[in-house]
Design an enzyme around this catalytic site. Structure first.
Site, short mmCIF file in Angstrom:
data_model
loop_
_atom_site.label_atom_id
_atom_site.label_comp_id
_atom_site.label_asym_id
_atom_site.label_seq_id
_atom_site.Cartn_x
_atom_site.Cartn_y
_atom_site.Cartn_z
N HIS A 160 34.27 86.47 93.40
CA HIS A 160 33.80 86.30 94.79
C HIS A 160 32.80 85.13 94.88
O HIS A 160 32.91 84.27 95.75
CB HIS A 160 33.15 87.61 95.26
CG HIS A 160 32.48 87.52 96.60
ND1 HIS A 160 33.08 87.96 97.76
CD2 HIS A 160 31.26 87.04 96.97
CE1 HIS A 160 32.25 87.74 98.78
NE2 HIS A 160 31.14 87.19 98.32
N GLU A 161 31.84 85.08 93.97
CA GLU A 161 30.83 84.02 94.01
C GLU A 161 31.45 82.65 93.70
O GLU A 161 31.14 81.65 94.35
CB GLU A 161 29.68 84.32 93.04
CG GLU A 161 28.90 85.60 93.35
CD GLU A 161 28.36 85.65 94.79
OE1 GLU A 161 28.06 84.59 95.36
OE2 GLU A 161 28.26 86.77 95.33
N HIS A 193 33.14 81.24 96.71
CA HIS A 193 32.27 80.54 97.68
C HIS A 193 32.16 79.07 97.31
O HIS A 193 32.19 78.20 98.18
CB HIS A 193 30.86 81.15 97.66
CG HIS A 193 30.69 82.37 98.52
ND1 HIS A 193 31.05 82.43 99.85
CD2 HIS A 193 30.17 83.60 98.23
CE1 HIS A 193 30.76 83.63 100.33
NE2 HIS A 193 30.23 84.37 99.37
N GLU A 230 32.48 85.25 104.00
CA GLU A 230 32.42 86.38 103.07
C GLU A 230 33.81 86.98 102.85
O GLU A 230 34.22 87.24 101.72
CB GLU A 230 31.45 87.45 103.57
CG GLU A 230 29.98 87.05 103.50
CD GLU A 230 29.54 86.63 102.11
OE1 GLU A 230 30.17 87.03 101.13
OE2 GLU A 230 28.56 85.88 102.02
ZN LIG Z 1 29.45 86.38 99.30
#
Ligand SMILES: [Zn+2]
Length: 266
Positions: free
Chosen positions: A137-138, A141, A198
């Site tokens: 997830h990070e 980004h 997100e």
């Molecule tokens: Zn996030």
């Protein structure tokens, strides 16, 4: 959009960049040269590490795990990007994966591939596959250039011209927007990404972890654990700007068949 266009054509030497996010194909406005993003990020990252000591993988199995998971995901992402003619977008990445002693339930990845996981996250991840959910997830980004997008929106809103990398680096207002975008100075990982970013990071992250050989099905129980990690009071730092738990889980379930196509157990 009209205001944006006006701003764009007003700036001499302005770099106009409408790019597409890998995998989702969403178009985004990224005004800042990636090299500038990375040099600003590197500065902040080094400052952070001078103030927060990283746990050495030679003495900690957890730090070793963070490095292993990050390395596997980075390699899978780089392969995917290269195969899809996007290799130049990650060519300048110098990946680093650090575990830092801090009780916050948090992790982040800066442009250029600097990843930090806080020890406070590990009781919630509980296993390597769940750690791959967060790190995927990070990393998503960064790959989706959400920081650049976020900063570009800030620059447009404040009418700051992007005249070039050097000027931007020295522009205190721009520096300020960077600090806000990455919330440097506060709990650093609390990146103020919007809800759309997100959900997009969830989407890409799910696929990245699968590509790296981690079963994406772990994402549902993991994010459920995360949602409960605050004990019903304050949500974990990582969730502060996140979409509602129901919406997130529903999206993960919807995307699972797509992610499973990429999954090969290692
Ligand atoms: Zn996030």
């Amino acid at each position: 959009m009209k205001k944006v266009a006006l701003f764009l054509f007003a700036g001499a030497g302005l770099i106009y960049a409408c790019t597409r996010v890998p995998i989702t194909g969403r178009s985004q406005l990224n005004l800042i040269p990636e090299s500038t993003m990375q040099s600003m990020a590197l500065q902040e990252y080094q400052t952070f590490l001078s103030q927060n000591k990283a746990v050495s993988p030679s003495v900690s199995k957890d730090a070793e795990m963070v490095r292993r998971v990050g390395g596997r995901i980075a390699q899978a992402v780089t392969t995917y990007m290269t195969q899809n003619n996007l290799g130049n977008e990650v060519a300048s990445y110098k990946w680093e994966f650090n575990l830092v002693n801090d009780k916050q339930v948090n992790a982040w990845c800066m442009p250029g591939g600097k990843v930090v996981v806080y020890t406070g996250l590990l009781p919630v991840t509980q296993n390597e596959t769940a750690l791959a959910c967060v790190m995927g997830h990070e990393i998503a980004h960064a790959i989706a250039r959400h920081g650049n997008e976020r900063m570009s929106q800030g620059l447009v809103a404040q009418g700051i011209q992007v005249a070039g990398a050097v000027a931007l680096n020295k522009n205190p207002q721009a520096q300020n927007i960077f600090m806000q975008a990455f919330n440097v100075g506060g709990p650093l990982g609390l990146m103020a990404y919007g809800r759309q970013n997100e959900l997009e990071a969830d989407h890409l992250g799910l696929i990245f972890m699968a590509m790296a050989g981690y079963n994406p099905q772990e994402a549902v129980p993991f994010w459920t654990r995360m949602a409960n990690a605050g004990g019903g009071n304050k949500p974990p730092e990582l969730l502060s700007t996140h979409p509602s738990d129901d919406r997130r889980i529903a999206q993960l379930q919807k995307l699972m068949p797509e992610a499973m196509k990429y999954y090969r157990a290692k």
